[in-house]
Design a protein around this motif. Structure first.
Motif: not given
Lengths: 192, 192
Positions: A133, A137, A140-141, A144-145, B68, B70-71, B174
């Motif tokens: 998990y 995460q 995904i971060l 995004l970054e 950013h 994440i959740q 998000y």
DNA sequence: AAAAAATATTGACTTGGGTTAAGATTTTCA
DNA sequence: TGAAAATCTTAACCCAAGTCAATATTTTTT
């Protein structure tokens, strides 16, 4: 034959001889040649798999017929369509081998029995899932970054030596970019 | 006071009165006003939290100082920096409240004790983590396969009614796009 | 070893979304 | 309620990455 999976598990929980015997009796060995399917889209998923040797990929096919790789799995990784496995739904993922591979599968009913008889395995998979998990995460971060170039460098760090075993167009796919773009990134990196 | 968390847990495992008593005795209630921090970057993370009411967000601050997300976590969701919580490392995430919120925290040592005394909780969190893992996989697949407009529509489906409680710029964040882009997408959607 | 298949690179052109800036609207709170 | 803060929208311009197309290179198969 079972030494890899047992030492992998015993990093997290201790097993006595009876427990080892019960667990290994549940394992099914499958040998896959290159490009062979382990799980096909639309099928039911009765096993989750531990990779003893080789390398596989899990991907989804979109409405245009394009593949999108969600995971690579090399030695000591677990792979399955976990949603389909737990829900007893049909697989939305396809899993096939990138190299000739050997995997050990455990069947859903056997796993449930194992949880009942040896609850430590709940703990083992809870810990593994927590790490998985957190890894998602971070992925995904990262998306995004970071720039695509930075994500490519992150991939190299996160999966050392995997790049040599996988074609670039699959890495591009995993990163969500076109092979042409990865090619340009790689060119930029060697020039600088 | 504990009815929400107990019925949430009892969707997955059954608890007797003693187990309920042990578990609830470990819970710490925190009330947060809007914009108040629950976890600050760099701090140690001794609790994981269940949201009784309100809404929070977890985000990472990048090297440019940009957030950013994440959740999001609304009622009946769990939230923490799970990496820091499990590794006993310092938090890389920040968590703060979007609305006035009430959360129940469980401390790491208490949770370990709970696992020892009531192993069913291992099962509970294994199941929750499996679902969370699958949800993150789907989020990644969505970002690989879909346009920003489609991802926005997916967000609305995945989190019904949440959009009304959260400013658009946080949703844009998000989704990994600029608020201007979300504004354009929303305009396009009402016009068509 | 040759042919076929798979993989990688390069160039020209296009485009979706970023950036910047300004102004409009809504919410908060003193 | 009114001022300040927060949020949202619009427009003009720009760029990184997508698309399309051609060719080069490597690997696999016969």
């Amino acid at each position: 034959m079972y030494q890899e999976i047992l030492s992998h598990i015993q990093e997290y929980i201790q097993l006595d001889a009876t427990e080892v015997e019960l667990f290994t009796s549940m394992l099914v060995r499958k040998k896959l040649r290159k490009r062979q399917f382990l799980i096909e889209e639309g099928s039911s998923v009765n096993y989750q798999y531990f990779v003893v040797s080789g390398c596989l990929k899990a991907f989804e096919v979109d409405e245009n017929g394009d593949e999108h790789i969600i995971q690579f799995a090399k030695e000591n990784w677990w792979i399955s369509d976990f949603k389909a496995f737990f829900d007893e739904s049909n697989s939305k993922l396809t899993i096939d081998s990138i190299e000739e591979s050997i995997v050990l599968g455990i069947e859903k009913n056997d796993l449930e029995e194992l949880y009942r008889k040896v609850p430590k395995f709940e703990r083992f998979f809870r810990i593994k899932l927590t790490r998985a998990y957190v890894a998602l995460q971070n992925r995904i971060l990262s998306s995004l970054e970071k720039t695509n170039e930075e994500q490519y460098l992150d991939f190299q760090k996160a999966y050392p030596n995997l790049e040599q075993r996988i074609p670039n167009y699959m890495i591009a796919n995993y990163l969500g970019i076109q092979p042409e773009s990865l090619s340009r990134i790689r060119k930029r990196l060697v020039n600088n």
